[in-house]
Write a protein that holds these residues in place. Structure first.
Motif, short mmCIF file in Angstrom:
data_model
loop_
_atom_site.label_atom_id
_atom_site.label_comp_id
_atom_site.label_asym_id
_atom_site.label_seq_id
_atom_site.Cartn_x
_atom_site.Cartn_y
_atom_site.Cartn_z
N ASP A 321 -7.38 7.42 3.99
CA ASP A 321 -8.27 6.48 4.64
C ASP A 321 -8.81 5.71 3.04
OD1 ASP A 321 -9.96 4.98 6.19
OD2 ASP A 321 -11.79 6.43 5.68
N ASN A 322 -8.81 6.51 2.14
CA ASN A 322 -9.11 5.60 0.79
C ASN A 322 -8.16 4.72 0.27
OD1 ASN A 322 -11.61 7.36 0.52
ND2 ASN A 322 -10.68 8.75 -0.78
N ARG A 323 -6.80 5.25 0.65
CA ARG A 323 -5.76 4.20 0.39
C ARG A 323 -5.99 2.84 1.42
NH1 ARG A 323 -2.72 8.93 0.15
NH2 ARG A 323 -1.76 8.57 2.16
N TYR A 324 -6.18 3.11 2.76
CA TYR A 324 -6.42 2.03 3.58
C TYR A 324 -7.59 1.28 3.07
CZ TYR A 324 -3.08 4.12 6.80
OH TYR A 324 -1.86 4.62 7.32
N GLN A 325 -8.78 2.04 2.87
CA GLN A 325 -9.87 1.10 2.27
C GLN A 325 -9.68 0.34 1.00
OE1 GLN A 325 -13.20 1.34 3.58
NE2 GLN A 325 -12.07 1.55 5.28
N ARG A 326 -9.02 0.92 0.13
CA ARG A 326 -8.44 0.05 -1.00
C ARG A 326 -7.62 -1.23 -0.61
NH1 ARG A 326 -6.69 0.36 -6.48
NH2 ARG A 326 -5.02 -0.75 -6.99
N ARG A 327 -6.87 -1.13 0.23
CA ARG A 327 -5.88 -2.35 0.84
C ARG A 327 -6.88 -3.36 1.34
NH1 ARG A 327 -1.23 0.65 4.22
NH2 ARG A 327 -0.57 1.98 2.30
N PHE A 328 -8.15 -3.04 2.12
CA PHE A 328 -8.91 -3.97 2.68
C PHE A 328 -9.73 -4.41 1.70
CE2 PHE A 328 -8.02 -1.46 6.69
CZ PHE A 328 -7.42 -2.72 7.75
N SER A 329 -10.13 -3.75 0.69
CA SER A 329 -11.06 -4.16 -0.52
C SER A 329 -10.16 -4.93 -1.44
CB SER A 329 -11.49 -2.94 -1.39
OG SER A 329 -12.19 -3.38 -2.48
N LEU A 330 -8.88 -4.92 -1.57
CA LEU A 330 -8.05 -5.99 -2.18
C LEU A 330 -8.17 -7.10 -1.45
CD1 LEU A 330 -5.31 -3.66 -3.63
CD2 LEU A 330 -7.44 -4.41 -4.90
N ILE A 331 -7.63 -7.38 -0.21
CA ILE A 331 -7.69 -8.41 0.77
C ILE A 331 -9.09 -8.98 0.64
CG2 ILE A 331 -7.49 -9.21 2.85
CD1 ILE A 331 -5.67 -6.93 3.53
N THR A 372 -12.91 -4.74 -11.55
CA THR A 372 -13.51 -3.39 -11.79
C THR A 372 -12.06 -2.29 -11.41
OG1 THR A 372 -13.85 -3.46 -9.14
CG2 THR A 372 -15.51 -3.89 -10.70
N VAL A 373 -11.13 -2.83 -10.76
CA VAL A 373 -10.02 -1.86 -10.50
C VAL A 373 -8.95 -1.91 -11.38
CG1 VAL A 373 -7.98 -1.47 -8.78
CG2 VAL A 373 -10.07 -2.35 -7.97
N GLY A 374 -8.97 -3.01 -12.32
CA GLY A 374 -7.90 -3.09 -13.62
C GLY A 374 -6.67 -3.81 -12.95
N ASN A 375 -5.51 -3.67 -13.47
CA ASN A 375 -4.25 -4.31 -13.07
C ASN A 375 -3.93 -3.70 -11.79
OD1 ASN A 375 -1.92 -5.85 -13.59
ND2 ASN A 375 -0.81 -3.94 -13.56
N VAL A 376 -3.74 -4.73 -10.84
CA VAL A 376 -3.28 -4.40 -9.68
C VAL A 376 -1.47 -4.73 -9.45
CG1 VAL A 376 -3.55 -4.81 -7.23
CG2 VAL A 376 -5.41 -4.93 -8.57
N SER A 377 -1.00 -3.93 -8.93
CA SER A 377 0.47 -4.39 -8.74
C SER A 377 0.77 -5.39 -7.80
CB SER A 377 1.25 -2.99 -8.68
OG SER A 377 2.76 -3.47 -8.32
N PRO A 378 1.65 -6.46 -8.29
CA PRO A 378 2.19 -7.36 -6.99
C PRO A 378 2.92 -6.51 -5.84
CG PRO A 378 2.57 -8.01 -9.31
CD PRO A 378 2.37 -6.82 -9.62
N ALA A 379 3.40 -5.59 -6.19
CA ALA A 379 3.91 -4.98 -4.78
C ALA A 379 3.17 -4.27 -4.07
CB ALA A 379 4.94 -3.68 -5.51
N GLU A 380 1.73 -4.16 -4.60
CA GLU A 380 0.63 -3.72 -3.77
C GLU A 380 -0.15 -4.78 -3.03
OE1 GLU A 380 -3.33 -0.77 -3.75
OE2 GLU A 380 -2.37 -1.47 -5.55
N PHE A 381 -0.54 -5.92 -3.81
CA PHE A 381 -1.29 -6.86 -3.18
C PHE A 381 -0.57 -8.01 -2.42
CE2 PHE A 381 -0.98 -8.65 -7.38
CZ PHE A 381 -0.68 -10.31 -7.16
N ILE A 382 0.68 -8.40 -2.82
CA ILE A 382 1.31 -9.69 -2.32
C ILE A 382 1.68 -9.30 -0.91
CG2 ILE A 382 3.53 -10.90 -2.28
CD1 ILE A 382 3.23 -10.94 -5.24
N PRO A 383 2.06 -8.17 -0.30
CA PRO A 383 2.54 -7.90 1.12
C PRO A 383 1.24 -8.02 2.04
CG PRO A 383 3.71 -6.32 -0.23
CD PRO A 383 2.54 -7.15 -1.17
N LEU A 384 0.15 -7.46 1.30
CA LEU A 384 -1.19 -7.50 1.95
C LEU A 384 -1.54 -9.07 2.24
CD1 LEU A 384 -3.26 -4.85 0.08
CD2 LEU A 384 -1.95 -4.69 2.29
N VAL A 385 -1.62 -9.79 1.13
CA VAL A 385 -2.11 -11.25 1.29
C VAL A 385 -1.19 -11.98 1.93
CG1 VAL A 385 -2.42 -13.34 -0.19
CG2 VAL A 385 -3.16 -11.21 -1.29
N GLU A 386 0.28 -11.78 2.19
CA GLU A 386 1.28 -12.54 2.99
C GLU A 386 0.89 -12.47 4.41
OE1 GLU A 386 4.97 -11.64 1.64
OE2 GLU A 386 4.90 -13.11 -0.11
#
Length: 594
Positions: A321-331, A372-386
């Motif tokens: 759940d923390n991983r999913y929450q992180r994804r939504f938080s990043l979006i 606050t999170v620091g460096n976020v990998s493009p492999a993590e945030f680009i698929p979410l944003v797309e």
């Protein structure tokens, strides 16, 4: 039992009133009845197969009594007002009510629009009593108010029309009622998803909404059969159900597994349903501690884990759940990043021509430094944003900034092409070409100075409008590259139809290239076929001298990877490019890495 009685019970079940928590909307009516008749007891009594169950009650602690010799049962049977002035002087003298000290009873039938009597609105007293005609009328009015409330619950969106089951709003209301009655009690919410929710839009496009309704209806009957008549099942979303359980954790999991097994047998019109992949997720909850909408989210998370782990059923995991929450938080945070001046920046990784050994291109790579999170990998945030509406804004940000930098290098006399990654969804935007050309024009940059990279699957899956945009860009002189080639459809045959100039072989084929003969054979075939079809070939992820030598022997045109350099800031890239040694033969020094 008669067919009419079975029909009546079926309607009663479909209304989902039995065994539900108390509701203030019904309690208000029973309090009014007790006040108007000046009697200690009033109830909304529903007639089940073998019991009278009280949806609302005043002056009595128990929730149900046997149907045998129950006055309300006779009201349901006869659909008429029943008044017993003195139970001890009637044939009810040995009934459950009489034995509990009740002497007076009056009940009016609760009748649906189609004529089924659900039970009675009743008032009771411990002394014999008479009823006036006016009081009979009041009792009928109170019964009508109860039925109006039943209708209102349906009219105000408490029931899912396709299955007749209570919906998400009903789930929220019932869980809140339970929390008031039984605070801190332990319950388990079992969420059931018939299909992968990420595929539901595609399923609706292919099969139509009627198919989803038919699948849900069939599954609802199967769930009812598996759980029993007493279970209250909620239809909380497209092909999504929920219900509450109590008991031991191990037993709950067994029930979840068995429910999932029963759903595997669902058929629609006699055939196995298309894309049916049921999962059941279990979320433990303490009543009153977690909001109902959050409870369903936890159950959905458990479903997602069960699907990803291919277990079919499983419990909620806080770490997942923390991983999913992180994804939504990043979006959520990415919109702010697009507006910020210091969160997003571009890094540039060189591409080197293998014949001359000189850098001929640079791939623009977006980087995100979250506050606050620091460096976020493009492999993590680009698929979410797309997968959001921000895909357009992200690509615009990259185009504006990369083209501005490319123009600066161009006007400095650097012979360099800048490669931009764009999302497949961008090609569906009718004004994409116009926007790109506008950015190039405003910076005075020729079209040959940029290249667009799209993934193999993205290029192939696009429609005719996107294909026309690509062909127009190519006709105007913009280079198109197929990124991550071999990881999508993995078929060189598609190269005959994809409008592009460059093939970039994915790094997964390059890793260990010098150690595996089969990898060399595969990469050799890729390069040869691409050349035959008129494409130039770039190898990504080149990290060793040995891999570079193999690629050179196979005729690869360009290479990109850590052997050449890690991605640079624009300033570092300029310094590296202008240095006397920046060829493929030179390993980067430590100053070259970010």
């Amino acid at each position: 039992m008669s067919n009419s009685e079975e029909a009546r019970l079926s309607v009663l079940r479909q209304l989902n009133l039995l065994d539900t928590p108390p509701s203030e909307s019904f309690d208000r009516i029973t309090r009014l009845a007790s006040l108007l008749f000046d009697l200690p007891i009033a109830a909304v009594s529903l007639t089940d197969r073998d019991r009278q169950w009280f949806k609302s009650r005043v002056g009595v602690d128990h929730r149900e009594i046997p149907r045998f010799k129950a006055c309300c049962g006779d009201v349901a049977d006869n659909s008429s007002v029943l008044v017993i002035n003195d139970l001890l002087a009637s044939h009810y003298h040995d009934s459950h009510l009489a034995e509990s000290g009740i002497r007076f009873y009056a009940g009016a039938p609760l009748v649906t629009h189609d004529g089924h009597t659900l039970g009675a609105m009743c008032v009771l007293g411990t002394e014999p009593r008479q009823v006036t005609d006016q009081e009979r009328g009041i009792l009928k009015d109170l019964a009508a108010m109860v039925m109006a409330q039943v209708d209102l619950q349906h009219a105000v969106g408490r029931v899912e029309p396709s299955t007749g089951l209570p919906n998400y709003l009903s789930f929220v209301e019932d869980l809140n009622d339970l929390a008031r009655d039984l605070p801190d009690s332990q319950r388990y919410v079992l969420g059931t998803e018939l299909v992968d929710l990420e595929q539901i839009n595609a399923l609706q496009r292919v099969m139509g909404p009627a198919y989803l309704d038919a699948l849900s209806q069939t599954a609802a009957r199967r769930i009812r059969k598996a759980l029993g008549e007493q279970a209250k099942i909620y239809h909380v979303g497209p092909c999504q159900f929920a219900h509450l359980e109590t008991g031991d954790r191990a037993d709950i999991l067994v029930r979840a597994v068995n429910l999932r097994k029963s759903l595997l047998e669902v058929t629609v019109n006699g055939s196995a349903p298309f894309m049916l992949r049921p999962v059941v997720g279990v979320a433990p909850v303490q009543l009153g501690r977690t909001q109902p909408d959050a409870v369903l989210r936890l159950a959905h998370t458990a479903c997602r884990d069960a699907r990803d782990n291919e277990t079919g059923a499983g419990f909620y995991s806080r770490s997942s759940d923390n991983r999913y929450q992180r994804r939504f938080s990043l979006i959520s945070d990415f919109q702010e990043a697009l507006q910020s001046e210091d969160q997003l920046h571009l890094a540039y990784q060189p591409r080197v021509d293998m014949t001359s050994g000189r850098c001929v291109s640079a791939e623009a790579l977006i980087r995100w430094q979250h506050p606050t999170v620091g460096n976020v990998s493009p492999a993590e945030f680009i698929p979410l944003v797309e997968n959001t509406t921000m895909a357009r804004d992200l690509t615009d940000w990259v185009m504006r900034n990369a083209i501005r930098q490319a123009a600066a290098w161009y006007h400095q006399g650097l012979q360099l092409r800048v490669s931009l990654n764009i999302a497949a969804a961008n090609l569906e935007e009718g004004d994409f070409t116009e926007r790109l050309l506008g950015y190039l024009g405003s910076e005075g940059l020729p079209l040959r100075a940029v290249e667009l990279e799209l993934t193999e699957s993205g290029l192939i899956s696009n429609g005719q409008a996107a294909r026309r945009q690509l062909e127009e860009l190519m006709a105007r002189g913009v280079k198109i590259a197929i990124d991550d080639f071999g990881t999508g459809y993995s078929s060189l045959a598609y190269l005959q139809t994809i409008p592009a100039h460059v093939v970039k072989i994915d790094r997964s084929f390059i890793t260990g290239l010098n150690q595996h003969q089969r990898s060399q054979t595969l990469v050799s075939a890729m390069i040869a076929m691409a050349h035959e079809l008129g494409y130039s070939v770039v190898a990504e992820g080149v990290e060793t001298e040995e891999a570079k030598q193999v690629l050179h022997s196979l005729g690869c045109d360009e290479i990109q990877g850590y052997l050449i350099a890690r991605p640079f800031t624009s300033t570092e890239f300029t310094r590296w490019f202008m240095a006397p040694i920046n060829t493929v033969t030179a390993r980067p020094s430590s100053r070259q890495s970010l």
